[in-house]
Design a protein around this motif. Structure first.
Motif, PDB file in Angstrom:
ATOM      1  N   GLY A  10     -13.441 -49.544  60.099  1.00 40.91           N
ATOM      2  CA  GLY A  10     -14.744 -50.037  59.642  1.00 40.91           C
ATOM      3  C   GLY A  10     -15.890 -49.401  60.408  1.00 40.91           C
ATOM      4  O   GLY A  10     -16.908 -49.012  59.822  1.00 40.91           O
ATOM      5  N   ALA A  11     -15.737 -49.282  61.713  1.00 43.37           N
ATOM      6  CA  ALA A  11     -16.785 -48.663  62.532  1.00 43.37           C
ATOM      7  C   ALA A  11     -16.943 -47.184  62.202  1.00 43.37           C
ATOM      8  O   ALA A  11     -18.071 -46.683  62.076  1.00 43.37           O
ATOM      9  CB  ALA A  11     -16.465 -48.842  64.016  1.00 43.37           C
ATOM     10  N   LEU A  14     -18.616 -46.862  58.843  1.00 46.82           N
ATOM     11  CA  LEU A  14     -20.032 -47.219  58.949  1.00 46.82           C
ATOM     12  C   LEU A  14     -20.851 -46.066  59.527  1.00 46.82           C
ATOM     13  O   LEU A  14     -21.921 -45.728  58.999  1.00 46.82           O
ATOM     14  CB  LEU A  14     -20.174 -48.469  59.821  1.00 46.82           C
ATOM     15  CG  LEU A  14     -21.535 -49.127  59.864  1.00 46.82           C
ATOM     16  CD1 LEU A  14     -21.886 -49.692  58.504  1.00 46.82           C
ATOM     17  CD2 LEU A  14     -21.529 -50.244  60.892  1.00 46.82           C
ATOM     18  N   GLY A  17     -20.742 -43.036  56.997  1.00 43.85           N
ATOM     19  CA  GLY A  17     -21.565 -43.385  55.844  1.00 43.85           C
ATOM     20  C   GLY A  17     -23.044 -43.369  56.166  1.00 43.85           C
ATOM     21  O   GLY A  17     -23.873 -42.938  55.356  1.00 43.85           O
ATOM     22  N   GLY A  18     -23.390 -43.815  57.360  1.00 44.69           N
ATOM     23  CA  GLY A  18     -24.792 -43.781  57.778  1.00 44.69           C
ATOM     24  C   GLY A  18     -25.323 -42.366  57.903  1.00 44.69           C
ATOM     25  O   GLY A  18     -26.431 -42.055  57.448  1.00 44.69           O
ATOM     26  N   VAL A  47     -20.821 -47.033  53.707  1.00 41.92           N
ATOM     27  CA  VAL A  47     -21.394 -48.039  54.605  1.00 41.92           C
ATOM     28  C   VAL A  47     -20.938 -49.433  54.181  1.00 41.92           C
ATOM     29  O   VAL A  47     -20.542 -50.252  55.019  1.00 41.92           O
ATOM     30  CB  VAL A  47     -22.943 -47.949  54.631  1.00 41.92           C
ATOM     31  CG1 VAL A  47     -23.556 -49.192  55.239  1.00 41.92           C
ATOM     32  CG2 VAL A  47     -23.389 -46.714  55.384  1.00 41.92           C
ATOM     33  N   VAL A  48     -20.961 -49.700  52.891  1.00 43.96           N
ATOM     34  CA  VAL A  48     -20.520 -51.009  52.392  1.00 43.96           C
ATOM     35  C   VAL A  48     -19.038 -51.231  52.694  1.00 43.96           C
ATOM     36  O   VAL A  48     -18.633 -52.305  53.141  1.00 43.96           O
ATOM     37  CB  VAL A  48     -20.814 -51.143  50.881  1.00 43.96           C
ATOM     38  CG1 VAL A  48     -20.150 -52.373  50.295  1.00 43.96           C
ATOM     39  CG2 VAL A  48     -22.310 -51.165  50.629  1.00 43.96           C
ATOM     40  N   GLY A  50     -17.345 -49.884  55.114  1.00 40.95           N
ATOM     41  CA  GLY A  50     -17.260 -50.103  56.556  1.00 40.95           C
ATOM     42  C   GLY A  50     -17.645 -51.515  56.948  1.00 40.95           C
ATOM     43  O   GLY A  50     -16.991 -52.138  57.782  1.00 40.95           O
ATOM     44  N   LEU A  51     -18.703 -52.032  56.339  1.00 38.94           N
ATOM     45  CA  LEU A  51     -19.128 -53.401  56.639  1.00 38.94           C
ATOM     46  C   LEU A  51     -18.078 -54.422  56.209  1.00 38.94           C
ATOM     47  O   LEU A  51     -17.802 -55.383  56.938  1.00 38.94           O
ATOM     48  CB  LEU A  51     -20.468 -53.705  55.959  1.00 38.94           C
ATOM     49  CG  LEU A  51     -21.685 -53.022  56.570  1.00 38.94           C
ATOM     50  CD1 LEU A  51     -22.918 -53.269  55.704  1.00 38.94           C
ATOM     51  CD2 LEU A  51     -21.926 -53.515  57.983  1.00 38.94           C
ATOM     52  N   LEU A  54     -15.272 -54.333  58.704  1.00 36.46           N
ATOM     53  CA  LEU A  54     -15.671 -54.978  59.954  1.00 36.46           C
ATOM     54  C   LEU A  54     -15.675 -56.501  59.817  1.00 36.46           C
ATOM     55  O   LEU A  54     -15.198 -57.211  60.705  1.00 36.46           O
ATOM     56  CB  LEU A  54     -17.042 -54.488  60.404  1.00 36.46           C
ATOM     57  CG  LEU A  54     -17.089 -53.079  60.979  1.00 36.46           C
ATOM     58  CD1 LEU A  54     -18.530 -52.661  61.236  1.00 36.46           C
ATOM     59  CD2 LEU A  54     -16.287 -52.993  62.264  1.00 36.46           C
TER      60      LEU A  54
END
Length: 65
Positions: A10-11, A14, A17-18, A47-48, A50-51, A54
């Motif tokens: 996830g990290a 994220l 993706g960022g 990003v989604v 990854g979130l 997490l």
């Protein structure tokens, strides 16, 4: 162990993706992705993902009886 992998993946998702989102938006120059809206969308999706990973990794499970 699964929880740890979800947090790690996830990290990573994220962060990547960022970066892709910023490159796609033209904020972070220096790549073939710069200014390409396709990478903005791909980055936002990542990003989604990854979130979600997490949140699932941080979620506490109910104790088993």
């Amino acid at each position: 162990m699964r929880r740890t992998w979800m947090l790690v993946l996830g990290a990573i998702a994220l962060v990547i993706g960022g970066v892709w989102s910023l490159q796609g938006a033209g904020v972070l120059p220096g790549s073939f992705m710069t200014g390409d809206s396709t990478w903005l969308v791909i980055g936002l999706v990542l990003v989604v993902v990854g979130l979600v990973l997490l949140v699932l990794g941080l979620r506490r499970r109910a104790p088993r009886p």
